[in-house]
Each structure stands twice: as structure tokens, then as C-alpha cells.
Design a protein around this motif. Sequence first.
Motif, PDB file in Angstrom:
ATOM      1  N   ALA A 196       0.955  -1.241   0.255  1.00  0.00           N
ATOM      2  CA  ALA A 196       0.097   0.017  -0.041  1.00  0.00           C
ATOM      3  C   ALA A 196       0.947   1.207  -0.021  1.00  0.00           C
ATOM      4  O   ALA A 196       0.590   2.237  -0.597  1.00  0.00           O
ATOM      5  N   SER A 197       1.845   1.101   0.689  1.00  0.00           N
ATOM      6  CA  SER A 197       2.887   2.289   0.716  1.00  0.00           C
ATOM      7  C   SER A 197       3.599   2.515  -0.412  1.00  0.00           C
ATOM      8  O   SER A 197       3.538   3.764  -0.899  1.00  0.00           O
ATOM      9  N   LEU A 198       3.851   1.481  -0.992  1.00  0.00           N
ATOM     10  CA  LEU A 198       4.628   1.714  -2.582  1.00  0.00           C
ATOM     11  C   LEU A 198       3.575   2.130  -3.608  1.00  0.00           C
ATOM     12  O   LEU A 198       4.382   2.862  -4.292  1.00  0.00           O
ATOM     13  N   ALA A 199       2.534   1.573  -3.453  1.00  0.00           N
ATOM     14  CA  ALA A 199       1.611   1.969  -4.453  1.00  0.00           C
ATOM     15  C   ALA A 199       1.305   3.290  -4.351  1.00  0.00           C
ATOM     16  O   ALA A 199       1.322   4.219  -5.430  1.00  0.00           O
ATOM     17  N   GLU A 200       1.158   3.966  -3.030  1.00  0.00           N
ATOM     18  CA  GLU A 200       0.804   5.436  -3.066  1.00  0.00           C
ATOM     19  C   GLU A 200       2.022   6.073  -3.431  1.00  0.00           C
ATOM     20  O   GLU A 200       1.840   7.306  -4.060  1.00  0.00           O
ATOM     21  N   THR A 201       3.264   5.986  -3.079  1.00  0.00           N
ATOM     22  CA  THR A 201       4.103   6.604  -3.218  1.00  0.00           C
ATOM     23  C   THR A 201       4.833   6.541  -4.971  1.00  0.00           C
ATOM     24  O   THR A 201       5.360   7.667  -5.330  1.00  0.00           O
ATOM     25  N   LEU A 202       4.679   5.468  -5.241  1.00  0.00           N
ATOM     26  CA  LEU A 202       5.021   5.408  -6.994  1.00  0.00           C
ATOM     27  C   LEU A 202       3.877   6.133  -7.896  1.00  0.00           C
ATOM     28  O   LEU A 202       3.991   6.077  -9.129  1.00  0.00           O
ATOM     29  N   GLU A 203       2.597   6.654  -7.250  1.00  0.00           N
ATOM     30  CA  GLU A 203       2.048   7.481  -8.058  1.00  0.00           C
ATOM     31  C   GLU A 203       2.493   8.823  -8.412  1.00  0.00           C
ATOM     32  O   GLU A 203       2.088   9.499  -9.226  1.00  0.00           O
ATOM     33  N   ASN A 204       3.566   9.321  -7.515  1.00  0.00           N
ATOM     34  CA  ASN A 204       4.218  10.305  -7.704  1.00  0.00           C
ATOM     35  C   ASN A 204       5.475  10.267  -8.599  1.00  0.00           C
ATOM     36  O   ASN A 204       5.969   9.348  -8.423  1.00  0.00           O
ATOM     37  N   PRO A 205       6.154  11.301  -9.246  1.00  0.00           N
ATOM     38  CA  PRO A 205       7.410  11.215  -9.798  1.00  0.00           C
ATOM     39  C   PRO A 205       8.396  11.050  -8.674  1.00  0.00           C
ATOM     40  O   PRO A 205       8.296  11.514  -7.559  1.00  0.00           O
ATOM     41  N   ILE A 206       9.394  10.316  -9.255  1.00  0.00           N
ATOM     42  CA  ILE A 206      10.512  10.136  -8.464  1.00  0.00           C
ATOM     43  C   ILE A 206      11.742  11.175  -8.780  1.00  0.00           C
ATOM     44  O   ILE A 206      12.183  11.058  -9.914  1.00  0.00           O
ATOM     45  N   PRO A 207      11.953  12.096  -7.786  1.00  0.00           N
ATOM     46  CA  PRO A 207      12.878  13.148  -8.190  1.00  0.00           C
ATOM     47  C   PRO A 207      14.470  12.416  -8.428  1.00  0.00           C
ATOM     48  O   PRO A 207      14.893  11.550  -7.489  1.00  0.00           O
ATOM     49  N   ILE A 208      15.182  12.807  -9.407  1.00  0.00           N
ATOM     50  CA  ILE A 208      16.784  12.311  -9.798  1.00  0.00           C
ATOM     51  C   ILE A 208      17.497  13.688  -9.310  1.00  0.00           C
ATOM     52  O   ILE A 208      18.369  13.323  -8.831  1.00  0.00           O
ATOM     53  N   SER A 209      17.040  14.735  -9.917  1.00  0.00           N
ATOM     54  CA  SER A 209      17.746  16.041  -9.481  1.00  0.00           C
ATOM     55  C   SER A 209      16.585  17.063  -9.283  1.00  0.00           C
ATOM     56  O   SER A 209      15.524  16.857  -9.146  1.00  0.00           O
ATOM     57  N   SER A 210      16.940  18.230  -9.137  1.00  0.00           N
ATOM     58  CA  SER A 210      15.953  19.385  -8.795  1.00  0.00           C
ATOM     59  C   SER A 210      15.251  19.567 -10.222  1.00  0.00           C
ATOM     60  O   SER A 210      14.347  20.156 -10.104  1.00  0.00           O
ATOM     61  N   THR A 211      15.721  19.143 -11.151  1.00  0.00           N
ATOM     62  CA  THR A 211      15.168  19.255 -12.528  1.00  0.00           C
ATOM     63  C   THR A 211      14.602  18.069 -13.449  1.00  0.00           C
ATOM     64  O   THR A 211      14.053  18.163 -14.521  1.00  0.00           O
ATOM     65  N   PHE A 212      15.096  16.837 -12.850  1.00  0.00           N
ATOM     66  CA  PHE A 212      14.826  15.718 -13.768  1.00  0.00           C
ATOM     67  C   PHE A 212      14.092  14.732 -12.793  1.00  0.00           C
ATOM     68  O   PHE A 212      14.381  14.446 -11.659  1.00  0.00           O
ATOM     69  N   PHE A 213      12.836  14.081 -13.378  1.00  0.00           N
ATOM     70  CA  PHE A 213      12.040  13.369 -12.449  1.00  0.00           C
ATOM     71  C   PHE A 213      11.997  12.165 -13.196  1.00  0.00           C
ATOM     72  O   PHE A 213      11.634  12.087 -14.241  1.00  0.00           O
ATOM     73  N   LEU A 214      11.611  11.105 -12.411  1.00  0.00           N
ATOM     74  CA  LEU A 214      11.247   9.427 -13.067  1.00  0.00           C
ATOM     75  C   LEU A 214       9.597   9.395 -12.872  1.00  0.00           C
ATOM     76  O   LEU A 214       9.157   9.746 -11.898  1.00  0.00           O
ATOM     77  N   TYR A 215       9.049   8.891 -13.947  1.00  0.00           N
ATOM     78  CA  TYR A 215       7.423   8.521 -13.836  1.00  0.00           C
ATOM     79  C   TYR A 215       7.425   6.902 -14.023  1.00  0.00           C
ATOM     80  O   TYR A 215       7.641   6.664 -15.009  1.00  0.00           O
ATOM     81  N   PRO A 216       7.359   6.344 -12.969  1.00  0.00           N
ATOM     82  CA  PRO A 216       7.205   4.786 -13.090  1.00  0.00           C
ATOM     83  C   PRO A 216       5.887   4.354 -13.949  1.00  0.00           C
ATOM     84  O   PRO A 216       5.012   5.154 -13.827  1.00  0.00           O
ATOM     85  N   GLU A 217       6.160   3.599 -14.644  1.00  0.00           N
ATOM     86  CA  GLU A 217       5.060   3.110 -15.571  1.00  0.00           C
ATOM     87  C   GLU A 217       4.876   1.541 -15.299  1.00  0.00           C
ATOM     88  O   GLU A 217       5.769   0.791 -15.030  1.00  0.00           O
ATOM     89  N   GLU A 218       3.355   1.241 -15.465  1.00  0.00           N
ATOM     90  CA  GLU A 218       3.293  -0.107 -15.197  1.00  0.00           C
ATOM     91  C   GLU A 218       3.646  -0.686 -13.954  1.00  0.00           C
ATOM     92  O   GLU A 218       4.511  -1.848 -13.925  1.00  0.00           O
ATOM     93  N   VAL A 219       3.217  -0.239 -12.888  1.00  0.00           N
ATOM     94  CA  VAL A 219       3.820  -0.556 -11.578  1.00  0.00           C
ATOM     95  C   VAL A 219       3.206  -2.155 -11.328  1.00  0.00           C
ATOM     96  O   VAL A 219       1.886  -2.118 -11.451  1.00  0.00           O
ATOM     97  N   ASP A 220       3.865  -3.184 -10.977  1.00  0.00           N
ATOM     98  CA  ASP A 220       3.332  -4.449 -10.671  1.00  0.00           C
ATOM     99  C   ASP A 220       3.664  -4.956  -9.179  1.00  0.00           C
ATOM    100  O   ASP A 220       4.876  -4.763  -8.936  1.00  0.00           O
ATOM    101  N   PHE A 221       2.897  -5.551  -8.476  1.00  0.00           N
ATOM    102  CA  PHE A 221       3.256  -6.309  -7.323  1.00  0.00           C
ATOM    103  C   PHE A 221       2.918  -7.580  -7.291  1.00  0.00           C
ATOM    104  O   PHE A 221       2.041  -7.987  -7.975  1.00  0.00           O
TER     105      PHE A 221
END
Length: 144
Positions: free
Chosen positions: A80-105
Motif C-alpha cells: 500500500a505504501s509503495l503503491a501510493e508513493t509510486l503514483e508520484n514522480p521520483i526526483p533524480i535531481s532538482s529538474t529531472f524526475f522519473l515517472y514509473p510506468e506499469e507498476v506490478d506487485f
Amino acid sequence: MTDIVDVIRAVSELVERVFGAPPITKDITEGFDRPCTYVQPTLMQTSLEGGLRHDSYSIEIIRFGPRTRDGWLGLLEAQASLAETLENPIPISSTFFLYPEEVDFDLRRNEMTLITSFDVDIFQIRPEIDVTKEFMEELTIRKD
């Protein structure tokens, strides 16, 4: 340029925020204490498309729960925690973010593990080619 090392560092920071401890860094075969988390890339591909570099990564976050009845509940909470967290972009730097696609559990009760996997695609402008170097077709062959 952003590469797999930057991605792993960012995912490791995310794991530390969610679980309160950094992921383990030794190989799973070396043994570990439960509960703990392990982050690993399972697929890394790079291709050049016009003026862009396209990197594709598949990332796994493996959560090992304690082998107790409460361990299973902990894995459900981790999902549940990971599902909620991975809905948001993951910051790599102040200007670059990752957007996880197709999260599987993948919850495995007999192993008391939760395997979370997702894909990341990164498109980046290729660095400029050094024009001071000669290209093969411009070299001359000496006939001595």
C-alpha cells in the motif's frame, strides 16, 4: 546525462523514505536479516533515436518480511505504501524526475516477499559530437 546509477540512487532514497532504512547493498545470496529491502535493475536497454538517447530500465524493489504472521500484514502495508508513493514522480535531481510506468506487485506468502516492479523510459538529448576528430570516411590511406 542521467544513467542507471542515478536511477538506482533515486529509488534507494525512495525505499529509505518508505521503510525507514536504506536497501541492503550486498548480494541476496550473501544472506541478510529480515525485514529488509533490495533494489535491482532487471533490464537495461539503450538506443539512439535521431538526436535522442532512449534508456529503458526495469526496476525491482524486493521487500523481505519477517517469517511471522505479522510479517504478512507488514508486506500488505508495504504494498500500500509503495503503491501510493509510486503514483508520484521520483526526483533524480532538482529538474529531472522519473515517472514509473506499469507498476506490478507480486506478493509471495510462502517466501514472505513483496516484489514491486516498474519500467522507466528516459529520453535525453545526445551530447554534441566532437567535430575536431576525424571520421573514418575522411581518413586517408598511405601507400608506402
